[in-house]
Design a protein around this motif. Structure first.
Motif, PDB file in Angstrom:
ATOM      1  N   ALA A 105      15.710  51.068  30.188  1.00  0.00           N
ATOM      2  CA  ALA A 105      15.401  51.882  29.010  1.00  0.00           C
ATOM      3  C   ALA A 105      15.442  51.052  27.732  1.00  0.00           C
ATOM      4  O   ALA A 105      14.711  51.334  26.789  1.00  0.00           O
ATOM      5  N   GLU A 106      16.272  50.028  27.690  1.00  0.00           N
ATOM      6  CA  GLU A 106      16.362  49.192  26.495  1.00  0.00           C
ATOM      7  C   GLU A 106      15.230  48.178  26.417  1.00  0.00           C
ATOM      8  O   GLU A 106      14.853  47.748  25.334  1.00  0.00           O
ATOM      9  N   PHE A 107      14.694  47.772  27.566  1.00  0.00           N
ATOM     10  CA  PHE A 107      13.708  46.696  27.595  1.00  0.00           C
ATOM     11  C   PHE A 107      12.264  47.181  27.600  1.00  0.00           C
ATOM     12  O   PHE A 107      11.377  46.431  27.241  1.00  0.00           O
ATOM     13  N   PHE A 108      12.024  48.408  28.025  1.00  0.00           N
ATOM     14  CA  PHE A 108      10.665  48.914  28.163  1.00  0.00           C
ATOM     15  C   PHE A 108      10.454  50.103  27.235  1.00  0.00           C
ATOM     16  O   PHE A 108      11.395  50.811  26.886  1.00  0.00           O
ATOM     17  N   SER A 109       9.194  50.330  26.896  1.00  0.00           N
ATOM     18  CA  SER A 109       8.875  51.554  26.164  1.00  0.00           C
ATOM     19  C   SER A 109       9.050  52.739  27.122  1.00  0.00           C
ATOM     20  O   SER A 109       9.012  52.558  28.344  1.00  0.00           O
ATOM     21  N   PRO A 110       9.238  53.932  26.603  1.00  0.00           N
ATOM     22  CA  PRO A 110       9.451  55.087  27.489  1.00  0.00           C
ATOM     23  C   PRO A 110       8.305  55.328  28.470  1.00  0.00           C
ATOM     24  O   PRO A 110       8.543  55.685  29.622  1.00  0.00           O
ATOM     25  N   VAL A 111       7.068  55.118  28.032  1.00  0.00           N
ATOM     26  CA  VAL A 111       5.933  55.346  28.930  1.00  0.00           C
ATOM     27  C   VAL A 111       5.904  54.286  30.029  1.00  0.00           C
ATOM     28  O   VAL A 111       5.667  54.598  31.198  1.00  0.00           O
ATOM     29  N   LEU A 112       6.170  53.033  29.676  1.00  0.00           N
ATOM     30  CA  LEU A 112       6.213  51.978  30.692  1.00  0.00           C
ATOM     31  C   LEU A 112       7.377  52.200  31.649  1.00  0.00           C
ATOM     32  O   LEU A 112       7.247  51.976  32.852  1.00  0.00           O
ATOM     33  N   PHE A 113       8.495  52.658  31.128  1.00  0.00           N
ATOM     34  CA  PHE A 113       9.666  52.974  31.945  1.00  0.00           C
ATOM     35  C   PHE A 113       9.328  54.050  32.973  1.00  0.00           C
ATOM     36  O   PHE A 113       9.604  53.908  34.166  1.00  0.00           O
ATOM     37  N   GLY A 114       8.698  55.143  32.519  1.00  0.00           N
ATOM     38  CA  GLY A 114       8.281  56.205  33.436  1.00  0.00           C
ATOM     39  C   GLY A 114       7.236  55.723  34.424  1.00  0.00           C
ATOM     40  O   GLY A 114       7.253  56.089  35.598  1.00  0.00           O
ATOM     41  N   GLY A 115       6.319  54.885  33.960  1.00  0.00           N
ATOM     42  CA  GLY A 115       5.295  54.341  34.850  1.00  0.00           C
ATOM     43  C   GLY A 115       5.877  53.463  35.941  1.00  0.00           C
ATOM     44  O   GLY A 115       5.432  53.517  37.091  1.00  0.00           O
ATOM     45  N   LEU A 116       6.864  52.651  35.604  1.00  0.00           N
ATOM     46  CA  LEU A 116       7.519  51.814  36.613  1.00  0.00           C
ATOM     47  C   LEU A 116       8.211  52.658  37.675  1.00  0.00           C
ATOM     48  O   LEU A 116       8.119  52.370  38.877  1.00  0.00           O
ATOM     49  N   LEU A 117       8.901  53.686  37.233  1.00  0.00           N
ATOM     50  CA  LEU A 117       9.587  54.553  38.197  1.00  0.00           C
ATOM     51  C   LEU A 117       8.598  55.282  39.101  1.00  0.00           C
ATOM     52  O   LEU A 117       8.814  55.400  40.310  1.00  0.00           O
ATOM     53  N   VAL A 165      -4.035  61.102  46.802  1.00  0.00           N
ATOM     54  CA  VAL A 165      -3.465  62.352  46.278  1.00  0.00           C
ATOM     55  C   VAL A 165      -2.123  62.092  45.608  1.00  0.00           C
ATOM     56  O   VAL A 165      -1.871  62.576  44.495  1.00  0.00           O
ATOM     57  N   ILE A 166      -1.271  61.317  46.240  1.00  0.00           N
ATOM     58  CA  ILE A 166       0.036  61.017  45.647  1.00  0.00           C
ATOM     59  C   ILE A 166      -0.140  60.176  44.385  1.00  0.00           C
ATOM     60  O   ILE A 166       0.544  60.382  43.381  1.00  0.00           O
ATOM     61  N   GLY A 167      -1.074  59.228  44.411  1.00  0.00           N
ATOM     62  CA  GLY A 167      -1.340  58.416  43.230  1.00  0.00           C
ATOM     63  C   GLY A 167      -1.840  59.238  42.055  1.00  0.00           C
ATOM     64  O   GLY A 167      -1.396  59.056  40.913  1.00  0.00           O
ATOM     65  N   LEU A 168      -2.771  60.160  42.319  1.00  0.00           N
ATOM     66  CA  LEU A 168      -3.271  61.023  41.247  1.00  0.00           C
ATOM     67  C   LEU A 168      -2.179  61.946  40.713  1.00  0.00           C
ATOM     68  O   LEU A 168      -2.107  62.210  39.507  1.00  0.00           O
ATOM     69  N   PHE A 169      -1.310  62.421  41.597  1.00  0.00           N
ATOM     70  CA  PHE A 169      -0.186  63.249  41.167  1.00  0.00           C
ATOM     71  C   PHE A 169       0.757  62.439  40.271  1.00  0.00           C
ATOM     72  O   PHE A 169       1.242  62.950  39.247  1.00  0.00           O
ATOM     73  N   CYS A 170       1.005  61.179  40.627  1.00  0.00           N
ATOM     74  CA  CYS A 170       1.857  60.319  39.798  1.00  0.00           C
ATOM     75  C   CYS A 170       1.216  60.066  38.435  1.00  0.00           C
ATOM     76  O   CYS A 170       1.911  60.056  37.418  1.00  0.00           O
ATOM     77  N   VAL A 171      -0.103  59.880  38.406  1.00  0.00           N
ATOM     78  CA  VAL A 171      -0.795  59.689  37.129  1.00  0.00           C
ATOM     79  C   VAL A 171      -0.690  60.961  36.280  1.00  0.00           C
ATOM     80  O   VAL A 171      -0.454  60.890  35.068  1.00  0.00           O
ATOM     81  N   TYR A 224       4.433  63.193  31.004  1.00  0.00           N
ATOM     82  CA  TYR A 224       5.614  62.538  30.449  1.00  0.00           C
ATOM     83  C   TYR A 224       5.269  61.884  29.120  1.00  0.00           C
ATOM     84  O   TYR A 224       6.039  61.973  28.151  1.00  0.00           O
ATOM     85  N   ALA A 225       4.106  61.237  29.045  1.00  0.00           N
ATOM     86  CA  ALA A 225       3.695  60.570  27.805  1.00  0.00           C
ATOM     87  C   ALA A 225       3.402  61.585  26.714  1.00  0.00           C
ATOM     88  O   ALA A 225       3.793  61.382  25.551  1.00  0.00           O
ATOM     89  N   VAL A 226       2.737  62.670  27.054  1.00  0.00           N
ATOM     90  CA  VAL A 226       2.441  63.694  26.048  1.00  0.00           C
ATOM     91  C   VAL A 226       3.729  64.339  25.545  1.00  0.00           C
ATOM     92  O   VAL A 226       3.877  64.590  24.346  1.00  0.00           O
ATOM     93  N   ALA A 227       4.666  64.585  26.419  1.00  0.00           N
ATOM     94  CA  ALA A 227       5.946  65.160  26.000  1.00  0.00           C
ATOM     95  C   ALA A 227       6.703  64.187  25.102  1.00  0.00           C
ATOM     96  O   ALA A 227       7.366  64.607  24.153  1.00  0.00           O
ATOM     97  N   GLY A 228       6.590  62.886  25.376  1.00  0.00           N
ATOM     98  CA  GLY A 228       7.249  61.897  24.534  1.00  0.00           C
ATOM     99  C   GLY A 228       6.618  61.769  23.162  1.00  0.00           C
ATOM    100  O   GLY A 228       7.290  61.488  22.176  1.00  0.00           O
ATOM    101  N   LEU A 229       5.314  61.984  23.086  1.00  0.00           N
ATOM    102  CA  LEU A 229       4.631  61.892  21.798  1.00  0.00           C
ATOM    103  C   LEU A 229       4.900  63.098  20.909  1.00  0.00           C
ATOM    104  O   LEU A 229       4.821  62.995  19.692  1.00  0.00           O
ATOM    105  N   SER A 230       5.213  64.222  21.522  1.00  0.00           N
ATOM    106  CA  SER A 230       5.419  65.445  20.737  1.00  0.00           C
ATOM    107  C   SER A 230       6.805  65.532  20.119  1.00  0.00           C
ATOM    108  O   SER A 230       7.091  66.461  19.389  1.00  0.00           O
ATOM    109  N   ARG A 231       7.672  64.587  20.414  1.00  0.00           N
ATOM    110  CA  ARG A 231       9.035  64.624  19.846  1.00  0.00           C
ATOM    111  C   ARG A 231       9.055  64.190  18.424  1.00  0.00           C
ATOM    112  O   ARG A 231       8.481  63.401  17.881  1.00  0.00           O
TER     113      ARG A 231
END
Length: 90
Positions: A28-40, A71-77, A83-90
């Protein structure tokens, strides 16, 4: 060393699990929130693909494995976009 495919799949799942723990513990300290979520989500997708391929035996049916992977890949996207939209709305 053994070349049992299930053992190798288990080792890979364990290493991906350790990678997920390391990412969540200090990422969380080294990555942006979107990159962090993308890695997970990428780690989760890789683990799901290994489980589908080796444990459920879909390596014998490449068409089905490809379909489930898409299907799993599209669900992850979709989850990453939400997650990114929720992070931008804060």
């Amino acid at each position: 060393m053994t070349s049992n495919p299930l053992f190798l799949a288990w080792l890979t799942l364990m290493s991906l699990g350790i990678a997920a723990v390391l990412v969540t513990a200090g990422g969380a300290e080294f990555f942006s929130p979107v990159l962090f979520g993308g890695l997970l989500l990428l780690l989760a997708w890789a683990k799901a693909r290994i489980i589908l391929s080796r444990y459920l035996g879909l390596w014998q049916a490449p068409g089905w494995l490809s379909g489930f992977s898409w299907v799993i890949g599209l669900f992850c996207v979709l989850l990453l976009c939400l997650y990114a939209v929720a992070g931008l709305s804060r």
